[in-house]
Design a protein around this motif. Structure first.
Motif, mmCIF file in Angstrom:
data_model
loop_
_atom_site.group_PDB
_atom_site.id
_atom_site.type_symbol
_atom_site.label_atom_id
_atom_site.label_comp_id
_atom_site.label_asym_id
_atom_site.label_seq_id
_atom_site.Cartn_x
_atom_site.Cartn_y
_atom_site.Cartn_z
ATOM 1 N N GLY A 133 0.751 -1.246 0.000
ATOM 2 C CA GLY A 133 0.000 0.000 0.000
ATOM 3 C C GLY A 133 0.775 1.285 0.000
ATOM 4 O O GLY A 133 0.205 2.349 -0.246
ATOM 5 N N ASN A 134 2.065 1.262 0.240
ATOM 6 C CA ASN A 134 2.805 2.522 0.398
ATOM 7 C C ASN A 134 3.517 2.994 -0.865
ATOM 8 O O ASN A 134 3.962 4.135 -0.947
ATOM 9 N N THR A 135 3.656 2.122 -1.868
ATOM 10 C CA THR A 135 4.353 2.493 -3.104
ATOM 11 C C THR A 135 3.582 1.994 -4.321
ATOM 12 O O THR A 135 2.691 1.148 -4.217
ATOM 13 N N PHE A 136 3.976 2.535 -5.480
ATOM 14 C CA PHE A 136 3.460 2.003 -6.739
ATOM 15 C C PHE A 136 4.568 2.057 -7.782
ATOM 16 O O PHE A 136 5.543 2.808 -7.637
ATOM 17 N N ALA A 137 4.410 1.234 -8.829
ATOM 18 C CA ALA A 137 5.389 1.186 -9.919
ATOM 19 C C ALA A 137 4.748 1.660 -11.203
ATOM 20 O O ALA A 137 3.537 1.470 -11.429
ATOM 21 N N SER A 138 5.546 2.261 -12.049
ATOM 22 C CA SER A 138 5.068 2.708 -13.357
ATOM 23 C C SER A 138 5.989 2.178 -14.447
ATOM 24 O O SER A 138 7.203 2.064 -14.255
ATOM 25 N N ALA A 139 5.387 1.838 -15.598
ATOM 26 C CA ALA A 139 6.154 1.345 -16.752
ATOM 27 C C ALA A 139 5.940 2.310 -17.908
ATOM 28 O O ALA A 139 4.810 2.748 -18.159
ATOM 29 N N SER A 140 7.026 2.606 -18.644
ATOM 30 C CA SER A 140 6.942 3.684 -19.628
ATOM 31 C C SER A 140 7.625 3.323 -20.939
ATOM 32 O O SER A 140 8.487 2.433 -21.004
ATOM 33 N N ALA A 141 7.248 4.081 -21.974
ATOM 34 C CA ALA A 141 7.910 3.962 -23.271
ATOM 35 C C ALA A 141 9.327 4.523 -23.234
ATOM 36 O O ALA A 141 10.087 4.345 -24.200
ATOM 37 N N ASP A 142 9.698 5.178 -22.130
ATOM 38 C CA ASP A 142 11.084 5.671 -22.025
ATOM 39 C C ASP A 142 12.038 4.575 -21.548
ATOM 40 O O ASP A 142 13.203 4.849 -21.233
ATOM 41 N N LYS A 143 11.517 3.312 -21.455
ATOM 42 C CA LYS A 143 12.287 2.106 -21.104
ATOM 43 C C LYS A 143 12.554 1.966 -19.601
ATOM 44 O O LYS A 143 13.229 1.046 -19.170
#
Length: 659
Positions: free
Chosen positions: A392-402
Motif C-alpha cells: 500500500g505505500n508504493t506504486f510502480a510505473s512502466a513507460s515507453a522511455d524504457k
C-alpha cells in the motif's frame, strides 16, 4: 374425438409458441441485468413520487424479511396448550407480513399505472392536435373514424389500458363460406371471452380493451401503419392474420413501451395438417374445425404475451397471467414453456431488485467528488502501466522511455528507477507479498526484479504485453504479440506450459482472486477464460466488435470487466461468461479498467483522454475526469480505495483523491 387441438396441430402450436416466447424475449425485457425501459416508462420510474415510493417499499420489504426470518427461527418450548397458542400467534404474524407485502405491492402497482396514464395523457394532447388537421383535410382512408379515435383518446385519459386490435383474418376465397364466417366469429367471440377472463377492462392490474367487432374487414400493412400514426400515443397491440389456400401467416404490431415492434411468424401449412386429420379418420368438416380452433388458440396466446409483456414493463411486481393458462390449453402449455417464462421473470425480478437496492443505496451514499492532488513528471514518454504494491505505500510505473519507476504514493517522490529493458516497458506487476516486481517489454523479454537486481527471460518471439502474478505468488503468466500465453513456476523459474489458441496478439491478462482461472483478451475481439491447473480453455467469448485492450476482475471474483477499441466496457459473469451490461460513454477506444476495492465502482481510461467512474449497482456514469491531455493508458486504485493513480501518453502520472 376432441377438436380443441389435435394431431399435427399440436406440434405446430407448440413450435409456434416457442417462437413467440423467443420473439418477445429477444425484445429484451431485461438487457444485461438492467430492465430495458422505453422513454415513457423511464419518465414514470424517474418521477420523484415513484423514487420515494420505491425506496420506502424496499426499506419496508427488507424489514419484513428480517422479521420473517426471526419468526421462522424462533424455537418454541412450552406446555402443549401454550405451544399451540404460540404457534397460532406466529402464523398470524407471518400472515400479517404477507398481507403487508401484498398491500405494498398493490400501492406501487396503482402508482405505476396512474403515472403512466399521466404521461400518456400529455402525449395524447399533443397527438390530437397533430391528427386533427389530417381528419379535417379528409386525407385519411377511413380505417378509424374521427369519432372512434376521439373515443379511444378519451377512454385512455380516464383509465390506462392496453388497446388490443384484432381485425378479421384475410382468408382466401378457396375456403368454404362457412369456414370463413365461422373463423371470424370464433376469433372475435372466443378472444373476447378469453381477455375478459384474464385481462378484464375493469382490472386495476392488467386492463385490456378488446377491439374485435369494430373491424368489419381485414386490414393490411399500410393500414396498420396508418393506425400507428393515429394511435401512437396509446399503447396498442394489433394481431392480424393472412390465410392462403395452404398456409396461415400471423403478424403482430405493437407500440407503447419501446420502439414499435413488428413480428411475423413462420407460416403454418394448414393443408398438410388437414390431410393428416383426414388420414386419421376425420371428415373434412371436423378437420377444418380443428384448424379453426388452432388459429383461435394462437390468437389467444399472442394476445396474452402482448398484454403480459406490456404490464410487466410498467409494473415489475406484476404477476403474468400466462402462468394461469395451462387449464385453458392443457395440451399446449407444457412445463418446458412455463420454465422458460419463469426464467425470464426471474431475470426481470432480479434486475428490478438490483435497481431497488441501488436506488435505496444511492439515497444513503453521497457521490464522491474526485480531484487531482498531484501530477508526477518523472517519465519522458508514454506511461503504459501502473501497479500498486499490495503493502500500500508504493506504486510502480512502466513507460515507453524504457524505465520502471517506484514511487512513494503519499509524497509522489521517485524512490527507485529500474533500468535494463532496451525498448518500451509495457507492463509491470507486484507479487502478492510486494517483494518481487515483474515487467514485460517490447524488447520481447520479461524481467523479475528482486530488490534492485533483475533476471531476464527471453522466451517470447514477440513483444511482451502483459505480466501477472498468481495470488499465491507461485506462478507468473506472460502474454505476447506472438499470440501465446506462458505460465511460469516461480519457485524454479521454469516454464510450466504455453497456451496457443489465441489467433492474434494478446493485450491483457488477469488471474482470478482465488488463482484458479486466468482471463485473457486479444486483438481478434476474443476473451478466453482458462483453467490454470489444467492449462485448458474453459470459455471463449466474442461479443466485442473491435480489439479488446484490458481486463479487470472484481474483488468478490464474481464478475470481470473488459475495455475495447469499440469504445465500450462490458461486464461479464465469471462463472458463465454471460454478458451483464455494456457501458457506453467513451468516444474512443477504452484502454484500461479497474475495480474499486469495495467492488462498488469501476473506473476506466480511454483514447478520448478521459477517466470515467461507473456505479456498478445503478450502472450509471458517476463522473468524468478530463485533466490528461492525451490517451489514458492505465488506472489503478490504491489499496484503501481512497485514491486512483493514472498514467497517460502525455508522459504524466496523476494521483486523484475524493473529498
Amino acid at each position: 374425438m376432441t377438436f380443441d387441438i389435435v394431431g399435427a396441430a399440436v406440434d405446430f402450436v407448440n413450435d409456434t409458441t416457442n417462437r413467440i416466447i423467443s420473439a418477445f424475449t429477444n425484445q429484451t425485457l431485461v438487457k444485461e441485468n438492467k430492465i430495458n425501459l422505453s422513454a415513457t416508462i423511464q419518465k414514470v420510474r424517474q418521477d420523484q413520487r415513484v423514487i420515494e415510493a420505491e425506496i420506502g417499499y424496499y426499506q419496508r420489504r427488507e424489514a419484513r424479511k428480517q422479521e420473517f426470518l426471526q419468526i421462522q427461527q424462533t424455537t418454541i418450548h412450552a406446555d402443549a396448550d401454550i405451544e399451540v397458542t404460540l404457534v397460532s400467534q406466529r402464523q398470524e404474524k407471518l400472515l400479517k407480513l404477507k398481507q403487508e407485502e401484498i398491500a405494498d405491492r398493490g400501492k406501487l402497482s396503482t402508482l405505476y399505472l396512474n403515472l403512466s396514464r399521466e404521461t400518456t395523457t400529455k402525449e395524447i394532447d399533443l397527438k390530437q392536435k397533430e391528427i386533427q388537421a389530417i381528419f379535417d383535410q379528409q386525407k385519411w382512408p377511413g380505417i378509424l373514424s374521427r369519432d372512434e379515435a376521439q373515443r379511444i383518446f378519451i377512454d385512455e385519459q380516464k383509465k390506462p389500458r392496453l388497446l388490443m386490435l384484432v381485425p378479421p383474418p384475410d382468408i382466401s376465397d378457396d375456403f368454404p363460406v362457412l369456414f370463413r364466417d365461422s373463423l371470424k366469429k370464433e376469433i372475435r367471440n372466443q378472444l373476447k371471452l378469453f381477455l375478459e377472463k384474464y385481462y378484464p377492462l375493469h382490472s386495476d392490474l392488467c386492463p385490456v380493451e378488446f377491439y374485435g367487432k369494430y373491424f368489419e374487414r381485414s386490414i393490411f400493412d399500410v393500414e396498420v401503419k396508418q393506425l400507428e400514426t393515429i394511435l401512437s400515443a396509446v399503447p396498442t397491440a394489433i394481431i392480424y392474420t393472412d390465410i392462403t389456400d395452404h398456409e396461415v401467416y400471423f403478424n403482430v404490431k405493437f407500440w407503447g413501451l419501446q420502439e414499435p415492434v413488428s413480428l411475423s411468424f413462420e407460416p403454418w401449412n394448414w393443408e398438410e395438417s388437414k390431410e393428416q386429420f383426414e388420414e386419421s379418420g376425420s371428415d373434412e368438416t371436423k378437420s377444418l374445425r380443428a384448424i379453426r380452433q388452432t388459429i383461435v388458440i394462437l390468437h389467444k396466446l399472442l394476445a396474452a404475451f402482448l398484454a403480459d409483456w406490456y404490464y410487466l414493463n410498467i409494473n415489475p411486481n406484476y404477476e403474468p397471467q400466462l402462468f394461469k393458462l395451462s387449464a385453458d390449453f392443457p395440451s399446449v402449455w407444457t412445463n418446458e414453456m412455463l420454465e422458460k417464462l419463469k426464467i425470464i421473470l426471474k431475470k426481470y425480478r432480479a434486475a428490478y431488485n438490483c435497481e431497488l437496492r441501488a436506488l435505496a443505496s444511492g439515497e444513503r451514499e453521497k457521490p464522491k467528488i474526485w480531484h487531482c492532488v498531484n501530477t508526477l513528471y518523472g517519465h519522458s514518454n508514454y506511461v503504459f502501466c501502473i501497479a500498486v504494491n499490495p503493502q500500500g505505500n508504493t506504486f510502480a510505473s512502466a513507460s515507453a522511455d524504457k524505465y520502471i519507476k517506484i514511487w512513494d504514493i503519499q509524497t509522489g517522490e521517485v524512490i527507485h528507477s529500474l533500468t535494463g529493458h532496451s525498448n518500451y516497458v509495457s507492463s509491470v506487476a507486484f507479487s502478492a507479498d510486494g517483494n518481487i516486481i515483474a515487467s514485460g517489454s517490447y524488447d520481447k523479454t520479461f524481467k523479475l526484479w528482486y530488490a534492485l537486481k533483475s533476471k531476464t527471460f527471453i522466451e517470447h518471439s514477440g513483444c511482451v504485453t502483459s505480466v501477472v502474478f498468481s495470488p499465491n505468488g507461485s506462478l507468473l503468466a506472460t502474454a505476447s504479440m506472438d499470440k501465446t500465453i506462458k505460465m511460469w513456476d516461480l519457485n524454479d523459474e521454469e516454464l510450466v506450459y504455453s497456451l496457443t489458441t489465441h489467433k492474434n496478439y494478446i493485450n491483457s491478462l488477469v488471474f482470478t482472486k482465488n488463482g484458479e482461472k486466468l482471463i485473457s483478451c486479444d486483438a481478434d475481439k476474443t476473451i478466453k477464460i482458462w483453467n490454470v491447473k489444467q492449462g485448458s480453455e474453459i470459455i471463449s467469448i466474442t461479443e466485442h466488435s473491435d480489439e479488446i485492450n484490458t481486463i479487470a476482475i472484481s474483488p468478490d471474483d464474481k464478475i470481470f470487466a473488459t475495455g475495447s477499441h469499440d469504445n465500450t466496457i462490458k461486464l461479464w459473469y465469471l462463472a458463465t461468461g454471460e454478458l451483464i451490461h455494456t457501458f457506453d460513454g467513451h468516444t474512443d477506444g477504452v484502454t484500461t479498467v479497474a475495480f474499486s476495492p469495495d467492488g462498488k465502482t469501476l473506473v476506466s481510461g480511454s483514447n478520448d483522454k478521459t477517466i470515467k467512474f461507473w456505479h456498478l449497482e445503478t450502472q450509471e456514469l458517476i463522473t468524468t475526469l478530463t485533466e490528461h491531455s492525451s490517451t489514458v493508458h492505465t488506472v489503478a486504485f490504491s489499496v484503501e480505495g481512497n485514491r486512483i493513480i493514472s498514467g497517460s501518453a502525455d508522459g504524466t502520472i496523476k494521483i486523484w483523491q475524493f473529498d
